[in-house]
Enzyme design. Sequence first.
Site, PDB file in Angstrom:
ATOM      1  N   CYS A  28       0.864  -1.191   0.000  1.00 38.90           N
ATOM      2  CA  CYS A  28       0.000   0.000   0.000  1.00 38.90           C
ATOM      3  C   CYS A  28       0.895   1.233   0.000  1.00 38.90           C
ATOM      4  O   CYS A  28       2.053   1.159  -0.436  1.00 38.90           O
ATOM      5  CB  CYS A  28      -0.986  -0.023   1.162  1.00 38.90           C
ATOM      6  SG  CYS A  28      -0.237   0.039   2.814  1.00 38.90           S
ATOM      7  N   CYS A  37      -1.635   0.813   7.400  1.00 48.20           N
ATOM      8  CA  CYS A  37      -3.081   0.547   7.493  1.00 48.20           C
ATOM      9  C   CYS A  37      -3.478  -0.685   6.680  1.00 48.20           C
ATOM     10  O   CYS A  37      -3.757  -1.747   7.224  1.00 48.20           O
ATOM     11  CB  CYS A  37      -3.895   1.754   7.027  1.00 48.20           C
ATOM     12  SG  CYS A  37      -3.637   3.247   8.028  1.00 48.20           S
ATOM     13  N   SER A  73      -1.920  -2.608   3.950  1.00 49.18           N
ATOM     14  CA  SER A  73      -1.083  -3.797   3.672  1.00 49.18           C
ATOM     15  C   SER A  73      -0.710  -4.578   4.935  1.00 49.18           C
ATOM     16  O   SER A  73      -0.659  -5.814   4.868  1.00 49.18           O
ATOM     17  CB  SER A  73       0.139  -3.458   2.814  1.00 49.18           C
ATOM     18  OG  SER A  73       1.011  -2.577   3.456  1.00 49.18           O
TER      19      SER A  73
END
Length: 164
Positions: free
Chosen positions: A14, A19, A21
């Site tokens: 990400c 948050c 991944s």
Amino acid sequence: MSAAGPPTRVLFVCLGNICRSPTAHGVFAALVERDGLAGSIEVDSCGTGGWHVGEPPDRRATLEAGARGYDLRSLRARQLRADDFRRFDYMLAMDENNLADMRTLCPGDFSGHLGLFLDFAPQRGEREVPDPYYGGDEGFAHVLDLVEAASEGLLREIRRARAD
Ligand code: 4NP
């Protein structure tokens, strides 16, 4: 599924690696463990950006995952590097921006799978995991819903590929 052969290596990517991944990392690793496949499938996560390197996941992600039985507390953020394309078989982006950034680092001879994670949950009708960082708690619950669905789909795909 046979445990023979080298492990299949999966990397979730990400933007910040605090948050989305790490949530995918923790959920998918738990499913792998649940199915007794920890010797056959390796899991990691990273971010395309480096702002949060060394940090644990966002508290809201850790709380939402914990409420569903997944423990993210030991994870630490790191940044995507070109070498990852030599180490991983599945390089899975949370959104189209992540995927575009990954493509700029991807060597021409990469022979693995580079794509969107949610393509393993077509029944959800969403292709991107929305970034929950600047939103409320409901965004983190939605991330968990999407990640749980795609993790089951990905595990089915890897089992099938390893059985071939
Ligand atoms: P993630 O969320 O990509 O799901 O880890 C974000 C975390 C931090 C930032 C952006 C997105 N940030 O800009 O610091």
